[in-house]
Design a protein around this motif. Structure first.
Motif, PDB file in Angstrom:
ATOM      1  N   THR A 193      69.666  77.395  24.570  1.00  0.00           N
ATOM      2  CA  THR A 193      70.417  77.309  23.325  1.00  0.00           C
ATOM      3  C   THR A 193      71.699  76.516  23.526  1.00  0.00           C
ATOM      4  N   ILE A 194      72.340  76.192  22.414  1.00  0.00           N
ATOM      5  CA  ILE A 194      73.608  75.459  22.443  1.00  0.00           C
ATOM      6  C   ILE A 194      74.709  76.431  22.050  1.00  0.00           C
ATOM      7  N   GLN A 195      75.635  76.647  22.967  1.00  0.00           N
ATOM      8  CA  GLN A 195      76.756  77.554  22.718  1.00  0.00           C
ATOM      9  C   GLN A 195      78.021  76.732  22.501  1.00  0.00           C
ATOM     10  N   ILE A 196      78.753  77.107  21.460  1.00  0.00           N
ATOM     11  CA  ILE A 196      79.958  76.379  21.082  1.00  0.00           C
ATOM     12  C   ILE A 196      81.056  77.378  20.762  1.00  0.00           C
ATOM     13  N   VAL A 197      82.267  77.063  21.205  1.00  0.00           N
ATOM     14  CA  VAL A 197      83.457  77.823  20.835  1.00  0.00           C
ATOM     15  C   VAL A 197      84.421  76.832  20.191  1.00  0.00           C
ATOM     16  N   VAL A 198      84.915  77.193  19.016  1.00  0.00           N
ATOM     17  CA  VAL A 198      85.837  76.313  18.291  1.00  0.00           C
ATOM     18  C   VAL A 198      87.098  77.101  17.973  1.00  0.00           C
ATOM     19  N   THR A 199      88.264  76.526  18.277  1.00  0.00           N
ATOM     20  CA  THR A 199      89.530  77.182  17.949  1.00  0.00           C
ATOM     21  C   THR A 199      90.264  76.374  16.889  1.00  0.00           C
ATOM     22  N   GLY A 201      68.155  78.746  12.562  1.00  0.00           N
ATOM     23  CA  GLY A 201      68.574  78.305  13.887  1.00  0.00           C
ATOM     24  C   GLY A 201      69.920  78.824  14.347  1.00  0.00           C
ATOM     25  N   ALA A 202      70.604  79.588  13.500  1.00  0.00           N
ATOM     26  CA  ALA A 202      71.908  80.155  13.875  1.00  0.00           C
ATOM     27  C   ALA A 202      71.675  81.489  14.567  1.00  0.00           C
ATOM     28  N   LEU A 203      71.777  81.501  15.870  1.00  0.00           N
ATOM     29  CA  LEU A 203      71.544  82.715  16.647  1.00  0.00           C
ATOM     30  C   LEU A 203      72.777  83.601  16.703  1.00  0.00           C
ATOM     31  N   ARG A 204      73.937  82.956  16.604  1.00  0.00           N
ATOM     32  CA  ARG A 204      75.213  83.686  16.568  1.00  0.00           C
ATOM     33  C   ARG A 204      76.228  82.809  15.859  1.00  0.00           C
ATOM     34  N   TRP A 225      73.352  78.281  18.875  1.00  0.00           N
ATOM     35  CA  TRP A 225      72.372  77.596  18.042  1.00  0.00           C
ATOM     36  C   TRP A 225      71.074  77.402  18.804  1.00  0.00           C
ATOM     37  N   ALA A 226      69.983  77.428  18.091  1.00  0.00           N
ATOM     38  CA  ALA A 226      68.669  77.239  18.705  1.00  0.00           C
ATOM     39  C   ALA A 226      68.540  75.849  19.307  1.00  0.00           C
ATOM     40  N   ASP A 227      69.064  74.833  18.610  1.00  0.00           N
ATOM     41  CA  ASP A 227      68.971  73.454  19.081  1.00  0.00           C
ATOM     42  C   ASP A 227      69.886  72.560  18.237  1.00  0.00           C
ATOM     43  N   GLN A 228      69.944  71.290  18.580  1.00  0.00           N
ATOM     44  CA  GLN A 228      70.806  70.349  17.860  1.00  0.00           C
ATOM     45  C   GLN A 228      70.350  70.186  16.409  1.00  0.00           C
ATOM     46  N   GLU A 229      69.059  70.265  16.190  1.00  0.00           N
ATOM     47  CA  GLU A 229      68.536  70.149  14.821  1.00  0.00           C
ATOM     48  C   GLU A 229      69.111  71.243  13.919  1.00  0.00           C
ATOM     49  N   LEU A 243      79.646  74.467  25.414  1.00  0.00           N
ATOM     50  CA  LEU A 243      79.648  75.110  26.719  1.00  0.00           C
ATOM     51  C   LEU A 243      78.435  74.717  27.567  1.00  0.00           C
ATOM     52  N   ALA A 244      78.689  74.610  28.858  1.00  0.00           N
ATOM     53  CA  ALA A 244      77.638  74.379  29.840  1.00  0.00           C
ATOM     54  C   ALA A 244      77.794  75.436  30.930  1.00  0.00           C
ATOM     55  N   GLU A 245      76.705  76.076  31.259  1.00  0.00           N
ATOM     56  CA  GLU A 245      76.739  77.112  32.284  1.00  0.00           C
ATOM     57  C   GLU A 245      77.057  76.495  33.633  1.00  0.00           C
ATOM     58  N   ILE A 246      77.948  77.140  34.369  1.00  0.00           N
ATOM     59  CA  ILE A 246      78.301  76.670  35.711  1.00  0.00           C
ATOM     60  C   ILE A 246      77.101  76.910  36.627  1.00  0.00           C
ATOM     61  N   GLY A 247      76.665  75.867  37.296  1.00  0.00           N
ATOM     62  CA  GLY A 247      75.541  75.974  38.202  1.00  0.00           C
ATOM     63  C   GLY A 247      74.204  75.964  37.491  1.00  0.00           C
ATOM     64  N   GLY A 248      74.232  75.729  36.162  1.00  0.00           N
ATOM     65  CA  GLY A 248      72.991  75.811  35.410  1.00  0.00           C
ATOM     66  C   GLY A 248      72.419  74.500  35.032  1.00  0.00           C
TER      67      GLY A 248
END
Length: 97
Positions: free
Chosen positions: A2-8, A35-38, A57-61, A92-97
């Motif tokens: 999934t695609i994780q995003i944090v916006v401030t 597609g909105a998982l959270r 998000w499930a994906d960019q689409e 976000l990108a997982e460290i080591g992922g």
């Protein structure tokens, strides 16, 4: 994956109440999207004029479709001029992922 995003967002104090209401309305609609998982909206306890979105998000689409929704466009119009600085988007990108 999934695609994780944090916006401030740093809100203009005089626009706080209507902007918080606009965020709540946006979240209510967005959570219904397939597609909105959270899509959670938080207010910082340390900085009262800071709002944080936590998205998954499930994906960019799904993100692209979200940005085309009428309620997303209505939100953007409602909050125009409500931020002291541009939103800070952290994909976000997982460290080591």
């Amino acid at each position: 994956m999934t695609i994780q995003i944090v916006v401030t967002f740093d809100l203009v104090p005089e626009r706080l109440a209507p902007t918080l209401a606009a965020f709540q309305e946006l979240a209510r609609h967005t959570r219904r999207e397939v597609g909105a998982l959270r899509f959670d909206v938080f207010r910082s306890e340390a900085e009262e004029h800071t709002v944080v979105l936590v998205e998954d998000w499930a994906d960019q689409e799904a993100i692209d479709l979200h940005m085309k929704q009428e309620y997303t466009r209505a939100f953007l119009a409602a909050v125009d001029g409500a931020f002291r600085t541009p939103a800070r988007v952290h994909r976000l990108a997982e460290i080591g992922g």
